[in-house]
Design a protein around this motif. Structure first.
Motif, mmCIF file in Angstrom:
data_model
loop_
_atom_site.group_PDB
_atom_site.id
_atom_site.type_symbol
_atom_site.label_atom_id
_atom_site.label_comp_id
_atom_site.label_asym_id
_atom_site.label_seq_id
_atom_site.Cartn_x
_atom_site.Cartn_y
_atom_site.Cartn_z
ATOM 1 N N SER A 192 0.827 -1.215 0.000
ATOM 2 C CA SER A 192 0.000 0.000 0.000
ATOM 3 C C SER A 192 0.858 1.260 0.000
ATOM 4 N N GLN A 193 1.944 1.247 0.753
ATOM 5 C CA GLN A 193 2.836 2.405 0.790
ATOM 6 C C GLN A 193 3.473 2.647 -0.578
ATOM 7 N N ILE A 194 3.890 1.560 -1.227
ATOM 8 C CA ILE A 194 4.488 1.674 -2.557
ATOM 9 C C ILE A 194 3.455 2.206 -3.553
ATOM 10 N N ALA A 195 2.240 1.684 -3.475
ATOM 11 C CA ALA A 195 1.169 2.122 -4.378
ATOM 12 C C ALA A 195 0.878 3.608 -4.193
ATOM 13 N N ARG A 196 0.814 4.068 -2.937
ATOM 14 C CA ARG A 196 0.549 5.478 -2.671
ATOM 15 C C ARG A 196 1.676 6.365 -3.180
ATOM 16 N N LYS A 197 2.915 5.936 -2.955
ATOM 17 C CA LYS A 197 4.077 6.733 -3.358
ATOM 18 C C LYS A 197 4.091 6.973 -4.866
ATOM 19 N N PHE A 198 3.822 5.922 -5.642
ATOM 20 C CA PHE A 198 3.904 6.026 -7.094
ATOM 21 C C PHE A 198 2.551 6.236 -7.776
ATOM 22 N N ARG A 199 1.501 6.361 -6.962
ATOM 23 C CA ARG A 199 0.136 6.583 -7.468
ATOM 24 C C ARG A 199 -0.277 5.509 -8.469
ATOM 25 N N ILE A 200 -0.091 4.256 -8.045
ATOM 26 C CA ILE A 200 -0.496 3.100 -8.841
ATOM 27 C C ILE A 200 -1.323 2.181 -7.953
ATOM 28 N N SER A 201 -1.938 1.172 -8.542
ATOM 29 C CA SER A 201 -2.754 0.256 -7.745
ATOM 30 C C SER A 201 -1.875 -0.799 -7.076
ATOM 31 N N VAL A 202 -2.421 -1.433 -6.063
ATOM 32 C CA VAL A 202 -1.712 -2.496 -5.351
ATOM 33 C C VAL A 202 -1.457 -3.679 -6.292
ATOM 34 N N ILE A 203 -2.369 -3.917 -7.216
ATOM 35 C CA ILE A 203 -2.195 -4.989 -8.203
ATOM 36 C C ILE A 203 -0.959 -4.709 -9.065
ATOM 37 N N THR A 204 -0.784 -3.466 -9.472
ATOM 38 C CA THR A 204 0.375 -3.085 -10.268
ATOM 39 C C THR A 204 1.656 -3.271 -9.465
ATOM 40 N N VAL A 205 1.615 -2.932 -8.184
ATOM 41 C CA VAL A 205 2.774 -3.141 -7.310
ATOM 42 C C VAL A 205 3.132 -4.625 -7.297
ATOM 43 N N SER A 206 2.139 -5.459 -7.156
ATOM 44 C CA SER A 206 2.362 -6.899 -7.138
ATOM 45 C C SER A 206 3.037 -7.367 -8.424
ATOM 46 N N GLU A 207 2.569 -6.869 -9.556
ATOM 47 C CA GLU A 207 3.147 -7.241 -10.850
ATOM 48 C C GLU A 207 4.579 -6.733 -11.007
ATOM 49 N N LEU A 208 4.891 -5.574 -10.426
ATOM 50 C CA LEU A 208 6.253 -5.035 -10.488
ATOM 51 C C LEU A 208 7.209 -5.829 -9.599
ATOM 52 N N ILE A 209 6.687 -6.307 -8.472
ATOM 53 C CA ILE A 209 7.523 -6.981 -7.482
ATOM 54 C C ILE A 209 7.839 -8.420 -7.881
ATOM 55 N N LYS A 210 6.927 -9.103 -8.561
ATOM 56 C CA LYS A 210 7.110 -10.526 -8.902
ATOM 57 C C LYS A 210 8.450 -10.829 -9.575
ATOM 58 N N PRO A 211 8.827 -10.115 -10.651
ATOM 59 C CA PRO A 211 10.118 -10.432 -11.282
ATOM 60 C C PRO A 211 11.310 -10.151 -10.372
ATOM 61 N N LEU A 212 11.198 -9.112 -9.552
ATOM 62 C CA LEU A 212 12.284 -8.793 -8.621
ATOM 63 C C LEU A 212 12.428 -9.878 -7.562
ATOM 64 N N GLU A 213 11.310 -10.431 -7.149
ATOM 65 C CA GLU A 213 11.325 -11.506 -6.157
ATOM 66 C C GLU A 213 11.943 -12.775 -6.772
ATOM 67 N N ARG A 214 11.596 -13.076 -8.008
ATOM 68 C CA ARG A 214 12.161 -14.248 -8.700
ATOM 69 C C ARG A 214 13.670 -14.126 -8.868
ATOM 70 N N ASP A 215 14.153 -12.900 -9.109
ATOM 71 C CA ASP A 215 15.584 -12.658 -9.303
ATOM 72 C C ASP A 215 16.329 -12.441 -7.990
ATOM 73 N N ASN A 216 15.640 -12.641 -6.864
ATOM 74 C CA ASN A 216 16.221 -12.480 -5.519
ATOM 75 C C ASN A 216 16.764 -11.072 -5.271
ATOM 76 N N VAL A 217 16.066 -10.087 -5.793
ATOM 77 C CA VAL A 217 16.414 -8.689 -5.544
ATOM 78 C C VAL A 217 15.668 -8.186 -4.314
#
Length: 65
Positions: free
Chosen positions: A21-46
């Motif tokens: 929610s904090q990330i979504a508020r900061k960048f003015r995007i939805s929580v779903i979009t945050v989830s989609e942005l985070i998935k590849p970073l999580e897979r790459d162990n970032v």
């Protein structure tokens, strides 16, 4: 505007553990979009995503070089 990976990393460096929610508020995007942005970073162990209660926190992992 969807943030770049570098923008997201910079935000996570400043905020040791931010929830979706904090990330979504900061960048003015939805929580779903945050989830989609985070998935590849999580897979790459970032980042590490930890669930605490009903909140998901994102932590930037240290790179060992």
């Amino acid at each position: 505007m969807i943030p770049s990976v570098e923008d997201l990393k910079d935000f996570l460096e400043k905020n040791q553990a931010a929830n979706f929610s904090q990330i979504a508020r900061k960048f003015r995007i939805s929580v779903i979009t945050v989830s989609e942005l985070i998935k590849p970073l999580e897979r790459d162990n970032v980042v590490l995503v930890e669930r605490v209660g009903q909140h998901k926190f994102v932590k930037l992992l240290e790179k060992s070089e």
